[in-house]
Design a protein around this motif. Structure first.
Motif, PDB file in Angstrom:
ATOM      1  N   ARG A  67       0.838  -1.210   0.000  1.00  0.00           N
ATOM      2  CA  ARG A  67       0.000   0.000   0.000  1.00  0.00           C
ATOM      3  C   ARG A  67       0.871   1.258   0.000  1.00  0.00           C
ATOM      4  O   ARG A  67       2.017   1.216   0.448  1.00  0.00           O
ATOM      5  N   ARG A  68       0.258   2.340  -0.503  1.00  0.00           N
ATOM      6  CA  ARG A  68       0.945   3.633  -0.492  1.00  0.00           C
ATOM      7  C   ARG A  68       0.849   4.211   0.907  1.00  0.00           C
ATOM      8  O   ARG A  68      -0.239   4.257   1.491  1.00  0.00           O
ATOM      9  N   ARG A  69       1.984   4.634   1.443  1.00  0.00           N
ATOM     10  CA  ARG A  69       1.960   5.179   2.808  1.00  0.00           C
ATOM     11  C   ARG A  69       2.062   6.698   2.770  1.00  0.00           C
ATOM     12  O   ARG A  69       2.459   7.278   1.770  1.00  0.00           O
TER      13      ARG A  69
ATOM     14  N   HIS B  77      -3.533   2.668  -5.044  1.00  0.00           N
ATOM     15  CA  HIS B  77      -2.239   2.615  -4.364  1.00  0.00           C
ATOM     16  C   HIS B  77      -1.080   2.549  -5.350  1.00  0.00           C
ATOM     17  O   HIS B  77       0.064   2.774  -4.975  1.00  0.00           O
ATOM     18  N   LYS B  78      -1.375   2.191  -6.589  1.00  0.00           N
ATOM     19  CA  LYS B  78      -0.337   2.101  -7.616  1.00  0.00           C
ATOM     20  C   LYS B  78      -0.939   2.744  -8.861  1.00  0.00           C
ATOM     21  O   LYS B  78      -2.141   2.586  -9.124  1.00  0.00           O
TER      22      LYS B  78
END
Lengths: 71, 249
Positions: A67-69, B77-78
């Protein structure tokens, strides 16, 4: 000989990228799933259920890890 | 496959179609030889159960990775894979790929319809490297079900479909919903992977082969739930906007 070495190294790199790449946890997950399947194959429905739950669980964990943090 | 098509179109547009098509054909023939050289011995020499465990494991590695990436992309998220960015980058690389007098003489050559080594190599590399994943799927699916020919024909049909789409839309490649396709393929590969690992290990699936459908439904549902959960885990409200992704990721 050097050419053969380069080919072998390139072949090894291909398999490393293919199997491990940037998600080593999924490679370990597959080994665990195979191990569970081999260990529990005599347990009927329980073996099947454990293998499926393990696959879904590892997918969830690896996705969460990617996941992107913040920041 | 869409990425390979993008590279071939970019190579054809910028360096000439002759070399791009030749590079593509040589790569496809090389991949076909690999299928024959590796797939046929696998079917005849390796015990079926052992083959299914290994094949199932390979499919699982590939499928879980594709599914993970597709979920991360769908949930923000990507970044979504940007075929236009790949196209623009390939064009830029090919345009600046050579320099000086040799560049101008080479340019005159490929514009006149002669062979261009750069265009050939770029098209070959694009098709060969992208095609290796397809070859892996063909060999694993085909050898473990004893239908290598059928798997190869199905892959060839997919190549024809993608090629036709490419011929029709050429530069509108970003219209092909690559992430949805990868999500679908990821679900299928993961389902087949789990099924064959179980089959090869001796697990008796309820309903035998029909259980594959249950696995597909289960992994599709899991992916849908994961997308929802991951959307809630985005760091900030404006972070859900998708951006162009750097080529090669």
């Amino acid at each position: 000989m050097a050419t053969v070495g380069r080919w072998v190294a390139a072949f090894g790199r291909f398999w490393w990228d293919f199997l491990v790449g940037d998600t080593p946890e999924l490679f370990v997950a597959v080994l665990v799933v195979i191990g569970l399947a081999l260990a529990l194959h005599r347990n009927g429905g329980l073996g099947a259920a454990v293998v499926i739950v393990a696959a879904v669980g590892f997918l969830s964990l690896s996705t969460w890890r990617g996941r992107r943090r913040r920041g | 496959m869409v990425e390979a098509l993008t590279i071939v179109v970019a190579s054809g547009v910028s360096r000439g179609w002759r070399s791009a098509i030749e590079g593509t054909v040589v790569a496809v023939v090389t991949l076909a030889v690999i299928v024959l050289a590796v797939g046929i011995p696998l079917i005849h020499l390796v015990p079926l159960d052992a083959l299914r465990v290994v094949v199932g494991g390979l499919l699982l590695v590939l499928g879980l990775n594709w599914l993970r990436k597709a979920v991360l992309r769908s949930s923000g998220h990507k970044a979504i894979h940007d075929e236009d960015a790949i196209y623009a980058k390939t064009i830029a690389e090919l345009s600046g790929g050579s320099s000086g007098a040799s560049a101008s003489s080479g340019e005159k050559g490929w514009r006149a319809g002669r062979r261009d080594a750069t265009g050939f190599v770029v098209a070959f590399k694009g098709v060969f490297l992208e095609g290796l994943e397809v070859v892996m799927i063909v060999i694993t699916l085909g050898s473990s079900s004893n239908h290598l020919g059928l798997a190869a024909v199905a892959a060839a049909a997919a190549v024809v479909v993608v090629g036709s789409v490419g011929a029709l839309v050429a530069r509108q490649l970003s219209e092909v919903p690559e992430n949805s396709l990868k999500m679908g393929v990821g679900i299928m590969l993961t389902s087949f992977g789990v099924f064959w690992v179980g089959e090869g290990s001796g697990i008796a699936w309820p309903g035998s082969d029909l259980f594959l459908l249950a696995l597909v439904a289960l992994f599709a549902a899991s992916a849908a739930v994961l997308i929802q959960v991951m959307r809630r885990a985005l760091p900030s409200p404006d972070a859900s906007r998708t951006v162009s992704e750097p080529v090669g990721s």
